[in-house]
Design an enzyme around this catalytic site. Structure first.
Site: not given
Length: 510
Positions: A337, A390, A290
């Protein structure tokens, strides 16, 4: 890094699985979901962080990054172990639908305490687990929070600064009541997870876990390692994490996580990170790193600011971290990511590491032929998604469009499909969601991952997270398991677009 072989994945967190116990868990429904993936010929099950959540119930704000969430323990397993009776198991039931974290907190820890009261802490396997020391900081931290409440910077000074004698005496005083209880939750979680992962792997399914870049301020990680973070002498953060104003928020995103002192990390040969990745390698077959861009440069916001507008960019560890982690990451599939504010430095770091980046189809259709997420502009070394946790669901995203906007969107999506040699007929917004899934699967990206909400064409009420909104997130749950028809439809698409792993080498990231 070698070319990624074509396959498909589904994004669905453990908490989103259906069932009658208030939140998805590692029990029967998780095995049924594996069966669904197997029937659909899906190679990858991608989840969000498994860690125990803290304030706001976010899996990206954990009390300990290496922990397992006690909410995911299956009450039926505790019953089978004779740690709960029939009435106690029945008391775990909650109404179906979105997760009610307030009620869950009140009920679930009480029932876990009941189960623990009947557990033999002298069991040799449990004793070995305790003596390994892996979760000592976590157990001490949670025991202190249970006694003093609040955040760790409000602990009595001796505990706040981890004075050895004070902590030793505290541990002795709460050893049976609290300390071993928290270790019990991790012990049961790990046993259940190990069995579930083995089952998934036996079906040819690999699990992609999620590695949040940052830790929460109020965490065992920050409390136990203040020298590794940007903190002052009072153990307060000097700067905190977030991102500048972007697509999601005009004032940026103020995450508030304490930031790493990368110089201090390097002096200790990134030992904290080595332990973290070794743990991830034991839990998952692959990981999504992430906020990968934060390893090149990260956005640092002055502690106390109310928005993320006044931050500055600082250098991260860049390739030094990955050089140090080479042995720990051996054989572990990695996705970077690389969304958001991306510059040449991030691109260079990703290319040096060889990791596939991410492309989000919901961001692709802004009318620009140079949009990096358009299927014609991505490379094979990419993981393509319709959206992520998200984003709004694809249907929610499309329903927010005006008729004129949707008309333009359809034109661009049809053009994108045509570049992939596809002519998928669609008119309605619901049909456009399926067209987006086809667009992802037909793309040249060697791994295509679909959120379960988009597979089922669910609307905004099924959104998982809205960035910059602190409360009300992470509640989405399936009301029932996807059907055999859903599996059959996915299987047809997987086969059609040459993403069927059957009779192919086992490791697409090799």
């Amino acid at each position: 890094m070698a070319k990624i072989e074509r396959s498909a994945g589904i994004l669905c967190h453990i908490s989103s699985l259906p069932g009658k116990y208030g939140i998805g868990n590692l029990g029967k429904e998780a095995y049924e979901f594996c069966d669904f993936l197997h029937k659909a010929h899906i190679k990858y099950w991608q989840i969000l962080p498994l860690a125990q959540t803290g304030y706001g119930d976010s899996p990206y704000q954990s009390v300990c990054v290496n922990s397992g969430n006690p909410y995911f323990i299956d009450p039926r397993d505790l019953h089978d172990r004779h740690l709960l009776d029939d009435n106690e198991l029945a008391s775990c039931e909650m109404p179906e639908g979105p997760v009610d974290y307030g009620t869950l907190y009140k009920k679930r820890y009480e029932i876990l305490q009941t189960a623990y009261s009947r557990f033999n802490i002298k069991d040799p396997d449990f004793v070995a687990f305790v003596e390994s020391g892996e979760f000592e900081d976590y157990a001490l931290f949670m025991s202190l929070k249970s006694m003093y409440l609040g955040t760790w910077d409000t602990f009595p000074e001796a505990y706040k600064r981890r004075e050895n004698l004070a902590l030793s005496e505290f541990k002795e005083n709460v050893y049976r009541t609290d300390y071993c209880f928290w270790l019990f939750t991790q012990y049961i979680f790990e046993q259940e997870w190990e069995k579930l992962k083995a089952y998934a792997n036996s079906l040819g399914i690999k699990i992609i876990g999620d590695i949040p870049l940052y830790v929460a301020n109020d965490s065992a990680d920050a409390w136990a390692n203040p020298d590794l973070f940007l903190m002052d002498e009072e153990l307060k953060p000097t700067k905190v994490a977030g991102v500048p104003p972007d697509y999601f928020s005009a004032t940026g995103q103020l995450w508030g996580n304490v930031l790493y002192d990368w110089d201090a990390m390097e002096k200790k040969d990134f030992g904290w990170w080595k332990k973290r990745i070794m743990k991830a390698a034991s839990l998952y077959d692959g990981i999504r790193f992430d906020h990968f861009r934060g390893l090149d440069r990260f956005y640092a916001i002055p502690y106390g600011d109310k928005t993320a507008e006044n931050g500055t960019w600082m250098d991260g560890p860049k390739t030094k971290l990955f050089e140090a982690l080479k042995e720990e990451m051996e054989g572990l599939d990695v996705i970077a990511e690389d969304l958001g504010n991306i510059d040449d430095g991030v691109i260079a770091l990703k290319e040096q590491c060889g990791y596939p980046g991410m492309a989000i189809l919901l961001f692709a259709f802004d009318g620009s032929p140079d949009n990096p997420y358009l299927p014609e502009n991505i490379t094979e070394n990419t993981v393509i998604y319709t959206g992520t946790h998200d984003n709004d669901t694809a249907l929610g995203f499309l329903k927010n469009m005006t008729s004129t906007q949707f008309k333009g969107f359809k034109k661009m999506l049809r053009a994108a499909l045509k570049t992939e040699g596809e002519e998928y007929p669609f008119v309605s917004r619901e049909e456009a969601v399926s067209a987006l899934c086809v667009c992802a699967l037909s793309s040249k990206a060697n791994l295509a991952v679909l959120p379960i909400q988009d597979v089922l064409r669910q609307d905004n009420s099924c959104r998982m997270n809205t960035p910059a909104i602190m409360m009300g997130n992470w509640r989405y749950r399936l009301t029932e398991m996807p059907t055999r028809v859903d599996a059959a439809y996915l299987r047809l698409l997987v086969k059609r677009f040459n993403r069927d792993p059957k009779d192919k080498p086992d490791d697409i990231f090799s």
